[in-house]
Design an enzyme around this catalytic site. Structure first.
Site, mmCIF file in Angstrom:
data_model
loop_
_atom_site.group_PDB
_atom_site.id
_atom_site.type_symbol
_atom_site.label_atom_id
_atom_site.label_comp_id
_atom_site.label_asym_id
_atom_site.label_seq_id
_atom_site.Cartn_x
_atom_site.Cartn_y
_atom_site.Cartn_z
ATOM 1 N N ARG A 88 -5.164 7.028 -6.861
ATOM 2 C CA ARG A 88 -4.092 6.032 -6.934
ATOM 3 C C ARG A 88 -3.236 6.322 -8.172
ATOM 4 O O ARG A 88 -3.756 6.716 -9.220
ATOM 5 C CB ARG A 88 -4.651 4.615 -7.029
ATOM 6 C CG ARG A 88 -3.541 3.560 -6.974
ATOM 7 C CD ARG A 88 -4.037 2.158 -7.244
ATOM 8 N NE ARG A 88 -2.895 1.237 -7.288
ATOM 9 C CZ ARG A 88 -2.918 0.036 -7.843
ATOM 10 N NH1 ARG A 88 -4.030 -0.418 -8.415
ATOM 11 N NH2 ARG A 88 -1.834 -0.719 -7.846
ATOM 12 N N HIS A 89 -1.942 6.102 -8.043
ATOM 13 C CA HIS A 89 -1.022 6.283 -9.171
ATOM 14 C C HIS A 89 -1.392 5.388 -10.357
ATOM 15 O O HIS A 89 -2.112 4.388 -10.210
ATOM 16 C CB HIS A 89 0.419 5.983 -8.734
ATOM 17 C CG HIS A 89 0.619 4.553 -8.300
ATOM 18 N ND1 HIS A 89 0.774 3.513 -9.193
ATOM 19 C CD2 HIS A 89 0.677 4.007 -7.071
ATOM 20 C CE1 HIS A 89 0.918 2.385 -8.539
ATOM 21 N NE2 HIS A 89 0.863 2.648 -7.242
ATOM 22 N N GLY A 90 -0.864 5.713 -11.531
ATOM 23 C CA GLY A 90 -1.058 4.884 -12.714
ATOM 24 C C GLY A 90 -0.280 3.574 -12.630
ATOM 25 O O GLY A 90 0.607 3.393 -11.774
ATOM 26 N N ASN A 102 3.722 -3.424 -11.206
ATOM 27 C CA ASN A 102 2.330 -3.870 -11.246
ATOM 28 C C ASN A 102 2.138 -4.933 -12.316
ATOM 29 O O ASN A 102 1.492 -5.966 -12.087
ATOM 30 C CB ASN A 102 1.379 -2.716 -11.550
ATOM 31 C CG ASN A 102 1.219 -1.715 -10.422
ATOM 32 O OD1 ASN A 102 0.914 -0.543 -10.673
ATOM 33 N ND2 ASN A 102 1.415 -2.123 -9.174
ATOM 34 N N GLY A 159 5.661 -1.879 -2.475
ATOM 35 C CA GLY A 159 5.312 -0.977 -1.396
ATOM 36 C C GLY A 159 6.216 0.236 -1.439
ATOM 37 O O GLY A 159 5.984 1.180 -2.174
ATOM 38 N N GLU A 179 2.948 4.079 0.072
ATOM 39 C CA GLU A 179 2.268 2.790 0.085
ATOM 40 C C GLU A 179 2.604 2.047 1.382
ATOM 41 O O GLU A 179 3.586 2.358 2.067
ATOM 42 C CB GLU A 179 2.711 1.960 -1.143
ATOM 43 C CG GLU A 179 2.137 0.544 -1.238
ATOM 44 C CD GLU A 179 0.614 0.498 -1.308
ATOM 45 O OE1 GLU A 179 -0.012 0.837 -0.286
ATOM 46 O OE2 GLU A 179 0.068 0.079 -2.350
#
Length: 215
Positions: free
Chosen positions: A10-12, A17, A24, A87
């Site tokens: 998963r991306h950082g 976030n 998405g 996503e």
């Protein structure tokens, strides 16, 4: 029988976030924390020699991929980013406050959070519910997401050699959907930023062999 191992990352952490936004297909930059998460994952994977590197075409995944690979001791064939690994698309709800959206969707069922709703109805039903409540019916359903997963995995299988080690940088709810399809309980167990899920892919099946720990 051909067999490959896919390290799904998963991306950082991103700006959206930290703001609790539905992220998405809308996109935002990695935060400094997110950059460090990507670097740390890269350091933990630095001794692995990847044959191929795949990623979503969204910027946050590409940023993460580049930071991760900068820590690796080996060269790999970096494949052009692909929208199949994006996503989940949240349609009308893109960019809106996630807590508020899920409270609104969950209210008729006597709960307030996405996890409570999943516990009550199951993840496929919750994805269908978001799709139905989206005024434009754009939010992806569980089946649509799994169709993308299957198309992406078929693409990897077709274009990689036997016994390949593959890195795939993608997204949280996308990974969660695959994990759920493999019988993993993902309630209060969302993929961590920089976390690694490991898949074994053969001609006939894809098996999840490790889910969600930070490397």
């Amino acid at each position: 029988m051909t067999e490959s191992i896919i390290y799904v990352t998963r991306h950082g952490e991103t700006l959206l976030n930290t703001l609790d936004r539905m992220q998405g297909w809308c996109d935002s930059e990695l935060t400094s924390t997110g950059e460090q998460q990507a670097i740390q994952s890269g350091k933990q994977l630095s001794k692995l020699s990847f044959d191929y590197v795949y990623s979503s075409d969204l910027h946050r995944a590409i940023q993460t991929r580049n930071l991760l690979l900068a820590q690796n001791q080996h060269s790999a064939h970096v494949v052009t980013p692909n929208r199949l690994f994006r996503e989940v698309f949240f349609g009308y709800y893109e960019g809106l406050n996630a807590t508020s959206i899920w409270a609104s969707i969950a209210k008729p069922y006597g709960v307030t959070t996405q996890n409570e709703l999943i516990q009550k109805l199951g993840f496929p039903a919750v994805r269908k519910l978001m799709h139905q409540q989206d005024p434009y019916n754009l939010a992806e359903t569980y089946d649509q997401v799994m169709q993308r997963w299957q198309a992406g995995l078929d693409l990897i299988h077709k274009h990689t050699k036997d016994h390949a080690k593959i890195l795939l940088v993608t997204h949280g709810t996308f990974i969660r959907t695959l994990a759920d399809s493999q019988g993993i309980d993902t309630i209060n167990n969302f993929p961590k930023n920089g976390g690694i899920t490991i898949l074994k892919q053969t001609d006939s099946r894809v098996q999840l062999i490790k889910y969600n720990p930070l490397c």
